[in-house]
Design an enzyme around this catalytic site. Structure first.
Site, PDB file in Angstrom:
ATOM      1  CG  ASP A 224      -1.941   1.351   0.928  1.00 33.07           C
ATOM      2  OD1 ASP A 224      -3.290   0.877   0.636  1.00 33.07           O
ATOM      3  OD2 ASP A 224      -1.633   2.443   1.391  1.00 33.07           O
ATOM      4  CG  LEU A 225       1.448   3.213  -3.387  1.00 29.62           C
ATOM      5  CD1 LEU A 225       1.519   4.143  -4.830  1.00 29.62           C
ATOM      6  CD2 LEU A 225       3.139   2.327  -3.570  1.00 29.62           C
ATOM      7  CG  ASP A 267      -2.667   3.447  -2.443  1.00 27.19           C
ATOM      8  OD1 ASP A 267      -3.750   2.863  -1.992  1.00 27.19           O
ATOM      9  OD2 ASP A 267      -2.550   4.588  -1.605  1.00 27.19           O
TER      10      ASP A 267
END
Length: 364
Positions: A224-225, A267
């Site tokens: 997960d960004l 994301d």
């Protein structure tokens, strides 16, 4: 009568009527018979009922007309699998003229693409049932590929011996490409071209099966960004999309053939790393992904930088089914974010840390 009066023999056909009123076609030869003085005294007629022959001719002409004008390609082979006849549609589809095809084997069209198994199934069906329907990827005379939907029948004589094979086929290349397009839409993320949430379970099942049969480990990495929302809010959604594409490219560049990088949406990404023999090896591979994503990138004319939180579940060490592995990796990622972001955390470590904090249940 002009021929007979002139003393000549006449040959031709009549359409006559039988006693019961039905019509029939006869082949006739009529000759004048003369006496010693050369005077015609009688006429001799030899007649043959050729109605069945004429009907057969009519059927053959119809068949030839159908073969000539049908939109489908037709290829007729003898029992030695030599091409003995083709129609104009054959030339239009394959690019080979009739002269080029006659005497050749159908293998002249083969592209070799997924055809070996199909060919085996085809011959099994022809020997058992005398009929086969299926698809081939073939190659035209100019080298281009096309998909053919074929119906092949074995033709036998009165004794039951196969004498010919008739292949009627159509060009379905456009339809196949459309099907592949629909499959890509269904199983691949349209933005990054990575496998999507629908395809990931299948890829994970395959990776787990390989890990089991080859006796090696598998790492399921949930990514997960960190900082993606700030890029989106500051530079707009187009910049955010461009960033996601770059992240996908970097993931693919830092995994091996046989590994999988997928986008779940937003994301969130998942990477399946095969052939992992130790936790240290998993950590090294994950660190390479973290470092690659953390490099500055140009999006919409701006230099931006994001981090990534990575949670890792290991198979078979975590002793879980596919869905549980993903959930465990997701839980570890959540703990990594809670613990400071832009870091890597294994599920086993997350569980241990959770127990040390009083056994509070991990959130998904």
């Amino acid at each position: 009568w002009a021929a007979l009066v002139a003393g000549h023999v006449w040959q031709g056909e009549f359409v006559n009527r039988r006693k019961d009123g039905s019509l029939y076609v006869e082949q006739a030869m009529v000759a004048p018979l003369t006496d010693s003085g050369g005077q015609t005294t009688h006429y001799l007629g030899i007649k043959q009922d050729i109605t069945a022959h004429k009907e057969a001719e009519k059927t053959l002409r119809l068949a030839a007309s159908v073969m000539e004008h049908t939109h489908d390609g037709v290829m007729v082979c003898d029992v030695q699998q030599r091409i003995i006849d083709v129609n104009p549609a054959f030339t239009r589809i394959t690019g080979y003229t009739r002269a080029q095809a006659l005497g050749q084997r159908p293998g002249m069209l083969s592209s070799g693409r997924r055809n070996l198994q199909q060919s085996r199934l085809m011959w099994e069906a022809l020997h058992q049932r005398g009929h086969w329907e299926g698809e081939f990827w073939n190659r035209r005379s100019d080298g281009s590929l096309y998909a053919a939907a074929s119906t092949i029948n074995a033709v036998s004589d009165e004794s039951g011996q196969v004498t010919h094979y008739i292949n009627v086929f159509s060009d379905i290349t456009e339809r196949k490409h459309y099907q592949e397009h629909l499959e890509r839409q269904a199983h691949f993320d349209p933005l990054t071209r990575l496998p999507n949430r629908a395809l990931l379970p299948d890829r994970l099942a395959q990776a787990m099966a390989r890990a089991c049969s080859e006796q090696h480990g598998l790492a399921v990495c949930f990514l997960d960004l960190d900082g993606f929302k700030a890029v989106n809010d500051t530079h707009g959604h187009e910049a955010g999309d461009e960033l996601l594409v770059i992240v996908a490219q970097r993931l693919q560049a830092h995994i091996r053939t046989g590994d999988t990088a997928a986008r779940l949406g937003g994301d969130e990404f998942v990477v399946l790393l095969s052939g992992m023999h130790s936790q240290h090896e998993c950590a090294q591979a994950a660190q390479r992904l973290l470092d690659a994503i953390g490099e500055p990138m140009q999006v919409d004319g701006h230099t931006v930088q994001v981090g990534v939180s990575i949670g890792i579940a290991r198979y078979p060490h975590d002793d879980a089914e596919a869905e549980q592995l993903l959930r465990h990796a997701d839980q570890a990622m959540y703990q990594a974010k809670q613990g400071g972001r832009n870091r890597i955390l294994f599920y086993a470590e997350a569980v241990q840390a959770n127990h040390s904090c009083g056994g509070r249940e991990l959130l998904i």
